[in-house]
Design a protein around this motif. Structure first.
Motif, PDB file in Angstrom:
ATOM      1  N   PRO A  85      17.936   0.195  15.165  1.00 19.91           N
ATOM      2  CA  PRO A  85      19.117  -0.847  15.783  1.00 19.91           C
ATOM      3  C   PRO A  85      20.187  -0.437  14.887  1.00 19.91           C
ATOM      4  N   ARG A 107      24.522  -2.367  11.151  1.00 19.86           N
ATOM      5  CA  ARG A 107      25.317  -3.640  11.034  1.00 19.86           C
ATOM      6  C   ARG A 107      24.254  -4.671  11.150  1.00 19.86           C
ATOM      7  N   ASP A 108      23.501  -4.634  12.377  1.00 18.12           N
ATOM      8  CA  ASP A 108      22.672  -5.672  12.701  1.00 18.12           C
ATOM      9  C   ASP A 108      21.567  -5.642  11.486  1.00 18.12           C
ATOM     10  N   SER A 109      20.988  -4.534  11.005  1.00 18.12           N
ATOM     11  CA  SER A 109      20.076  -4.594   9.736  1.00 18.12           C
ATOM     12  C   SER A 109      20.736  -5.188   8.728  1.00 18.12           C
ATOM     13  N   TYR A 169      23.114  -7.430   8.428  1.00 18.35           N
ATOM     14  CA  TYR A 169      22.934  -9.164   8.769  1.00 18.35           C
ATOM     15  C   TYR A 169      21.656  -9.620   8.629  1.00 18.35           C
ATOM     16  N   ALA A 170      20.564  -9.008   9.046  1.00 17.94           N
ATOM     17  CA  ALA A 170      19.387  -9.382   9.123  1.00 17.94           C
ATOM     18  C   ALA A 170      18.721  -9.502   7.616  1.00 17.94           C
ATOM     19  N   THR A 213      25.240  -1.877  20.954  1.00 23.27           N
ATOM     20  CA  THR A 213      24.008  -2.041  21.130  1.00 23.27           C
ATOM     21  C   THR A 213      23.240  -0.746  21.963  1.00 23.27           C
ATOM     22  N   HIS A 273      14.259  -1.826  21.036  1.00 24.20           N
ATOM     23  CA  HIS A 273      15.649  -1.889  21.752  1.00 24.20           C
ATOM     24  C   HIS A 273      15.822  -0.848  22.798  1.00 24.20           C
TER      25      HIS A 273
END
Length: 216
Positions: A49, A52-54, A56-57, A142, A167
């Motif tokens: 992924p 940045r997504d990781s 935030y997660a 993405t 993904h």
């Protein structure tokens, strides 16, 4: 593209095992903003992924993510991007597909800069028709964004997406593209079940690709 079929390849977890560098960059980034590290199971899933997504997660807020990404990028620009190995058989597969007239492109959430550096280091770069990769400044973040970029840029003939994470498979499905899950990457059986096909070895992947070509 004039090829009879085109293989879209994820990079991290599909072509290369880049987990050592990604893990170290992630750990340094979170420590730099004083955020506690998530457990090992979470960290094992960060390749694939967008980083940045990781973050935030993992519980970072927007400001923390911005500062942590600076540290991550600095590390990856130095030794981080070099900390990878090529999965056995993948260079040979790409060479064989190209020799037989297939299109070979990437579709990775890795940034364009780091993806190119890694692919040049592996020797795969000369065999690729197009670098499909993330570019945060261009709003290409993405896997769906990246695949759309590939489709718009090269109009690949009869594409087949190859990756290791959910993904990849969901991104391919968004455009009606069949997908292959490779089990040597960072995904789980639950994620692989979302793909059209599953390959446990490079030989199995080659067979799936060849069958896709033959089915035209």
């Amino acid at each position: 593209m004039t090829a009879s079929a085109t293989v879209l390849l994820d990079v991290d977890g599909t072509l290369i095992d880049s987990f050592p560098g990604i893990r170290e960059g992630f750990v340094r980034a979170l420590k730099s903003v004083g955020h506690p590290l998530p457990d090992d199971e979470f960290i094992a899933r960060i390749p694939g992924p967008p980083m940045r997504d990781s973050m935030y997660a993992a519980g970072l807020n927007g400001d923390e993510v911005a500062r942590a990404m600076l540290v991550y990028s600095e590390y990856m620009s130095g030794e981080g991007w070099r900390r990878f190995t090529v999965f056995d058989g993948m260079l040979e597969l790409i060479e064989g597909w190209k020799a037989d007239g297939l299109g070979v492109v990437t579709a990775t959430s890795k940034s364009e800069h780091f993806a190119r550096l890694a692919l040049e280091e592996t020797g795969m770069w000369p065999h690729l028709d197009f670098l499909g990769a993330a570019n945060y400044d261009a709003g290409r973040i993405t896997k769906i964004d990246v695949i759309r970029h590939v489709l718009d840029s090269v109009d690949p003939a009869r594409p087949l997406m190859v990756g290791d994470r959910i993904h990849d498979f969901h991104g391919a499905a968004e455009f009606g593209i069949p997908s292959v899950a490779v089990t040597w990457g960072y995904g789980t059986p639950e994620e692989w079940a979302e793909a059209t096909h599953i390959a446990h070895t490079p030989d199995e992947l080659d067979e799936i690709v060849r069958n896709h070509v033959a089915a035209q």
